[in-house]
Design an enzyme around this catalytic site. Sequence first.
Site, PDB file in Angstrom:
ATOM      1  N   HIS A  51       0.846  -1.188   0.000  1.00 54.96           N
ATOM      2  CA  HIS A  51       0.000   0.000   0.000  1.00 54.96           C
ATOM      3  C   HIS A  51       0.883   1.240   0.000  1.00 54.96           C
ATOM      4  CE1 HIS A  51       0.563  -0.704   4.428  1.00 54.96           C
ATOM      5  NE2 HIS A  51       0.882   0.574   4.350  1.00 54.96           N
TER       6      HIS A  51
HETATM    7  P1  TYD Z   1      -2.035  -3.940   7.714  1.00 54.84           P
HETATM    8  O1  TYD Z   1      -2.247  -2.566   7.196  1.00 54.84           O
HETATM    9  O2  TYD Z   1      -2.585  -5.072   6.891  1.00 54.84           O
HETATM   10  O3  TYD Z   1      -0.490  -4.200   7.973  1.00 54.84           O
HETATM   11  P2  TYD Z   1       0.724  -4.186   6.927  1.00 54.84           P
HETATM   12  O4  TYD Z   1       0.597  -2.945   6.129  1.00 54.84           O
HETATM   13  O5  TYD Z   1       1.947  -4.222   7.791  1.00 54.84           O
HETATM   14  O6  TYD Z   1       0.667  -5.404   6.074  1.00 54.84           O
HETATM   15  O7  TYD Z   1      -2.608  -4.002   9.181  1.00 54.84           O
HETATM   16  C1  TYD Z   1      -2.982  -5.212   9.818  1.00 54.84           C
HETATM   17  C2  TYD Z   1      -4.191  -4.963  10.707  1.00 54.84           C
HETATM   18  O8  TYD Z   1      -3.842  -4.103  11.800  1.00 54.84           O
HETATM   19  C3  TYD Z   1      -5.335  -4.285   9.971  1.00 54.84           C
HETATM   20  O9  TYD Z   1      -6.534  -4.877  10.462  1.00 54.84           O
HETATM   21  C4  TYD Z   1      -5.265  -2.851  10.428  1.00 54.84           C
HETATM   22  C5  TYD Z   1      -4.684  -2.953  11.819  1.00 54.84           C
HETATM   23  N1  TYD Z   1      -3.855  -1.802  12.235  1.00 54.84           N
HETATM   24  C6  TYD Z   1      -4.272  -1.006  13.265  1.00 54.84           C
HETATM   25  O10 TYD Z   1      -5.356  -1.187  13.848  1.00 54.84           O
HETATM   26  N2  TYD Z   1      -3.477   0.024  13.669  1.00 54.84           N
HETATM   27  C7  TYD Z   1      -2.283   0.272  13.077  1.00 54.84           C
HETATM   28  O11 TYD Z   1      -1.567   1.220  13.477  1.00 54.84           O
HETATM   29  C8  TYD Z   1      -1.867  -0.563  11.970  1.00 54.84           C
HETATM   30  C9  TYD Z   1      -0.559  -0.323  11.261  1.00 54.84           C
HETATM   31  C10 TYD Z   1      -2.682  -1.602  11.590  1.00 54.84           C
END
Ligand code: TYD
Length: 134
Positions: A51
């Site tokens: 992303h």
């Molecule tokens: P995600 O964006 O998929 O992580 P990455 O980009 O590292 O692959 O996030 C995983 C899950 O955690 C998703 O349900 C969103 C949640 N999340 C939060 O609640 N707070 C945060 O600060 C972050 C980074 C993720």
Amino acid sequence: MDRLIKWIEFPPLGDDRGSLVALESDKSIPFNIKRIYYIFGTKQNITRGKHAHFSLKQVLLCVTGSCKILLDDGDVRESVILNSPTKGLLIESFVWREMSQFSSDCVLLVVASEHYDESDYIRDYDKFKRQVKS
Ligand code: TYD
């Protein structure tokens, strides 16, 4: 000049007991810190991220272990290995990122300029490419 790969060195405050690194808002971290999270226990052959963000800036560093970070600004794609607790990677807004090749002991620390906000995410690569061009 390398537009995409922006390293930040965090000099360790060492003494004969060992090392310590301090991360400070608007000092060693070049923005106001609003959130810190860390990724650990990542399974083998997993790619995370995939992303970009409209406004969020982040600094990533491996407290232990290593992982690979791919950055893409819609024009240039570059990969680096993060493997040092004293070397962070600054990721500006509008940069697509993918994290992979996590070592089993990897603890990836992420320092962020904003609170968590799903509406700041661009999770579709084609949409990202259209956004950076406009
Ligand atoms: P995600 O964006 O998929 O992580 P990455 O980009 O590292 O692959 O996030 C995983 C899950 O955690 C998703 O349900 C969103 C949640 N999340 C939060 O609640 N707070 C945060 O600060 C972050 C980074 C993720």
